[in-house]
Motif scaffolding. Structure first.
Motif, mmCIF file in Angstrom:
data_model
loop_
_atom_site.group_PDB
_atom_site.id
_atom_site.type_symbol
_atom_site.label_atom_id
_atom_site.label_comp_id
_atom_site.label_asym_id
_atom_site.label_seq_id
_atom_site.Cartn_x
_atom_site.Cartn_y
_atom_site.Cartn_z
ATOM 1 N N CYS A 162 0.837 -1.194 0.000
ATOM 2 C CA CYS A 162 0.000 0.000 0.000
ATOM 3 C C CYS A 162 0.878 1.252 0.000
ATOM 4 C CB CYS A 162 -0.892 -0.015 1.239
ATOM 5 S SG CYS A 162 -2.032 1.365 1.235
ATOM 6 N N LYS A 164 -0.697 4.296 0.330
ATOM 7 C CA LYS A 164 -1.620 5.350 0.751
ATOM 8 C C LYS A 164 -1.187 6.013 2.062
ATOM 9 C CE LYS A 164 -4.812 4.656 -2.507
ATOM 10 N NZ LYS A 164 -4.037 3.782 -3.399
ATOM 11 N N PHE A 165 -0.533 5.274 2.912
ATOM 12 C CA PHE A 165 -0.041 5.815 4.189
ATOM 13 C C PHE A 165 -1.125 6.513 5.002
ATOM 14 C CE2 PHE A 165 3.830 5.118 1.791
ATOM 15 C CZ PHE A 165 4.648 4.522 2.740
ATOM 16 N N CYS A 166 -2.233 5.814 5.241
ATOM 17 C CA CYS A 166 -3.189 6.298 6.232
ATOM 18 C C CYS A 166 -2.409 6.386 7.545
ATOM 19 C CB CYS A 166 -4.362 5.346 6.353
ATOM 20 S SG CYS A 166 -5.263 5.172 4.808
ATOM 21 N N TYR A 168 -2.824 5.855 10.611
ATOM 22 C CA TYR A 168 -2.946 4.864 11.691
ATOM 23 C C TYR A 168 -2.379 3.509 11.310
ATOM 24 C CZ TYR A 168 -6.758 3.972 8.520
ATOM 25 O OH TYR A 168 -7.467 3.749 7.372
ATOM 26 N N CYS A 169 -1.996 3.314 10.050
ATOM 27 C CA CYS A 169 -1.886 1.951 9.496
ATOM 28 C C CYS A 169 -0.452 1.462 9.318
ATOM 29 C CB CYS A 169 -2.608 1.906 8.154
ATOM 30 S SG CYS A 169 -2.712 0.242 7.490
ATOM 31 N N VAL A 171 0.307 -1.197 7.434
ATOM 32 C CA VAL A 171 0.444 -1.995 6.209
ATOM 33 C C VAL A 171 1.542 -1.508 5.259
ATOM 34 C CG1 VAL A 171 -0.762 -2.641 4.067
ATOM 35 C CG2 VAL A 171 -1.832 -3.066 6.277
ATOM 36 N N PRO A 172 1.664 -0.192 5.017
ATOM 37 C CA PRO A 172 2.726 0.237 4.104
ATOM 38 C C PRO A 172 4.127 -0.167 4.596
ATOM 39 C CG PRO A 172 1.131 1.992 4.421
ATOM 40 C CD PRO A 172 0.806 0.930 5.434
ATOM 41 N N ASN A 207 -4.856 -3.186 -1.600
ATOM 42 C CA ASN A 207 -5.500 -2.131 -2.383
ATOM 43 C C ASN A 207 -5.809 -2.722 -3.734
ATOM 44 O OD1 ASN A 207 -6.034 0.625 -1.809
ATOM 45 N ND2 ASN A 207 -3.930 0.685 -1.037
ATOM 46 N N HIS A 245 -9.858 0.710 -2.151
ATOM 47 C CA HIS A 245 -9.771 2.072 -1.621
ATOM 48 C C HIS A 245 -10.687 2.971 -2.461
ATOM 49 C CE1 HIS A 245 -8.221 5.974 -0.442
ATOM 50 N NE2 HIS A 245 -7.583 5.381 0.548
ATOM 51 N N GLN A 272 -13.698 4.293 6.967
ATOM 52 C CA GLN A 272 -13.037 4.512 8.266
ATOM 53 C C GLN A 272 -13.730 5.521 9.177
ATOM 54 O OE1 GLN A 272 -10.987 2.194 8.554
ATOM 55 N NE2 GLN A 272 -10.048 1.831 6.564
ATOM 56 N N ARG A 284 -6.735 10.235 4.506
ATOM 57 C CA ARG A 284 -7.499 9.368 3.605
ATOM 58 C C ARG A 284 -7.634 9.968 2.210
ATOM 59 N NH1 ARG A 284 -8.476 4.120 4.144
ATOM 60 N NH2 ARG A 284 -10.388 4.412 2.974
HETATM 61 FE FE1 SF4 Z 1 -3.314 1.301 2.963
HETATM 62 FE FE2 SF4 Z 1 -5.711 0.439 3.831
HETATM 63 FE FE3 SF4 Z 1 -3.709 0.788 5.572
HETATM 64 FE FE4 SF4 Z 1 -4.861 2.935 4.434
HETATM 65 S S1 SF4 Z 1 -5.868 1.415 5.810
HETATM 66 S S2 SF4 Z 1 -2.616 2.573 4.659
HETATM 67 S S3 SF4 Z 1 -5.340 2.144 2.393
HETATM 68 S S4 SF4 Z 1 -3.757 -0.706 3.903
#
Ligand code: SF4
Ligand code: 5AD
Length: 449
Positions: A162, A164-166, A168-169, A171-172, A207, A245, A272, A284
């Motif tokens: 990902c 997107k770098f939300c 809180y997340c 995942v990236p 994504n 997304h 979210q 977002r």
């Molecule tokens: Fe990526 Fe989803 Fe995490 Fe946002 S919530 S950073 S879109 S994986």
């Protein structure tokens, strides 16, 4: 020494996957790889030579679970299986895991698990065998071809990571940058899954609707192109995809929901929060009104579509008014189902350093209210199915003799008593009753493949 009492040459394995569907998929690929090397799957961890904990790092509770699980692997006779920690906790915490839990032998990240056999050989020679590389060459090229599908509904990872770098997340950081698997590799794997008995394929990606590639003719394609190609695959009856997304919901993908017959009427599109202020703090890059307009466009081409989402309550700074905006959005959309979570600060993410934490009791209260609304909407959605004739794909045995459980096009679980029908069959049913989590159907007929 714990290590001296571990199997040097494991013959049996057990893989336990936590978290998202991508981990389930990775767990299946690891199992197939170990199977191809002559190891046999054990029914549970209690008697396996090798236990792989395929972990999730998305929230603190999920990440901490791995340590209690490791503790439980110690056996009464003092022996222990070889323990591998895979998945996103492995990526995020690396060698730190073995410092906290010295019985761990292998730590392998989500982009390196094709090297698990080599790590098994290396294990037990002293230090923990560690691989959290994110190599440029894809692990998929190094994995054996898909074994026969064990399930009529199969997962197929087409995209990972990902960008997107939300705020809180994790995942990236744990899954890395957005990468799409090539068209040909995806189509080959889809064909192998269908040849192995899959009737439904769910395309997976963090994504997934950011998937991009080129078809056989070198034309640029998006996820909708891939879906249209899969629609032409003989033997495949259903296509799904998750997770998307809002900002990658292309015109073509929306159109596909209107005219691709095999694409199921279900869309998981996390938003979210319903508060624009919080959406901005979350990075977002969309607002609540834009999200609702997007859903309107999808509903215009596919009025019966079941909508699903993810929500976080208690993001730093979330006021009562912000939360009410989320409640208003949820009521306005009318989700068929949705997931909601209390905000969990994750180390290394920007939100973890934000002020104005929401007190735990406020978070609890908000989550309860949100979940009550979501559950009521889900029940209403299910009740609206009663009286409808529809098709279900039978996926597993039910609790009662002769009972099977399948999924409706809208991803509802449907229980049906169907003597003579088998797992993997598509059957027509009349929906006769509905509960909050499942429906009951009366068998009409089996539908020929
Ligand atoms: Fe990526 Fe989803 Fe995490 Fe946002 S919530 S950073 S879109 S994986
Ligand atoms: N705290 C709570 N929930 C989170 N999610 C992601 N990160 C966090 C976090 N730090 C939720 C989001 C995402 C889903 C997979 O998990 O809602 O869509």
């Amino acid at each position: 020494m714990t290590r001296s009492r571990k199997p040097a040459d494991p013959k049996t394995f057990h893989i336990k996957s936590f978290g998202c569907q991508m981990n389930v998929y990775d767990g299946e690929r690891m199992a197939e790889m170990l199977g191809a090397r002559g190891l046999t799957a054990a029914a549970d961890g209690a008697d396996a030579d090798l236990v792989v904990l395929n972990t999730c790092h998305i929230r603190e509770k999920a990440a901490e679970k791995v340590y209690s699980d490791i503790g439980r692997l110690r056996r009464e006779d003092g022996t222990s299986p070889l323990i591998a920690v895979a998945g996103c906790v492995a990526q995020a915490e690396g060698a730190e895991i073995a410092r906290r839990a010295p019985s761990v032998d292998i730590v392998v990240g989500p982009q390196a698990y094709h090297r698990l056999p080599a790590l098994i050989e290396q294990a037990g020679r002293g230090a923990v065998a560690l691989d959290t590389d994110m190599p440029a060459a894809s692990k998929f090229d190094a994995l054996p071809a898909r074994a026969r599908a064990a399930r009529p509904s199969a997962f197929l990872t087409v995209q990972e990571g990902c960008d997107k770098f939300c705020t809180y997340c994790v995942v990236p950081y744990t899954r890395g940058a957005e990468v799409s698997r090539p068209w040909g590799a995806v189509m080959d794997e889809a064909r192998a899954l269908v040849d192995g008995g899959a009737r439904e394929i769910t395309l997976l990606g963090q994504n997934v609707n950011a998937w991009a590639g080129e078809d056989e003719a070198g034309r640029a394609q998006g996820l909708d192109g891939l879906i249209r190609a899969l629609d032409r695959l003989p033997g495949l009856a259903r296509i799904r995809y998750t997770t998307s997304h809002p900002n990658d919901m292309s015109e073509g993908l929306i159109a596909a929901h209107g005219d691709v017959e095999k694409l199921m009427p279900f869309l998981h599109l996390p938003v979210q929060s319903g508060s624009d202020r919080i959406l901005r703090a979350m990075n977002r890059d969309h607002d609540a009104a834009g999200y609702r307009r997007l859903l309107d466009r999808v509903r215009a081409v596919r009025p019966d579509i079941a909508l699903s989402g993810d929500f976080i309550v208690g993001f730093p700074g979330e006021s009562d008014a912000d939360f009410e905006a989320t409640m208003a959005l949820v009521r306005a959309v009318g989700y068929a189902q949705a997931y909601s979570f209390k905000y969990s600060a994750r180390p290394g993410t920007p939100a973890a350093a934000m002020a104005d934490a929401v007190p735990a009791d406020v978070m609890d209260e908000r989550l309860q209210r949100l979940q009550a609304q979501i559950n009521a909407d889900q029940l209403a959605f299910n009740e609206a199915s009663v009286g409808r004739r529809t098709t279900i794909l039978l996926e597993r045995a039910g609790r009662h003799p002769g009972q099977l459980v399948g999924k409706s096009p809208w991803l509802q679980s449907v229980h049906v008593t169907a003597a003579g029908a088998r797992i993997g069959d598509m059957v027509a049913v009349d929906i006769v009753s509905a509960g909050p989590n499942s429906l009951a159907g009366a068998l009409v007929e089996r539908i020929a493949a």
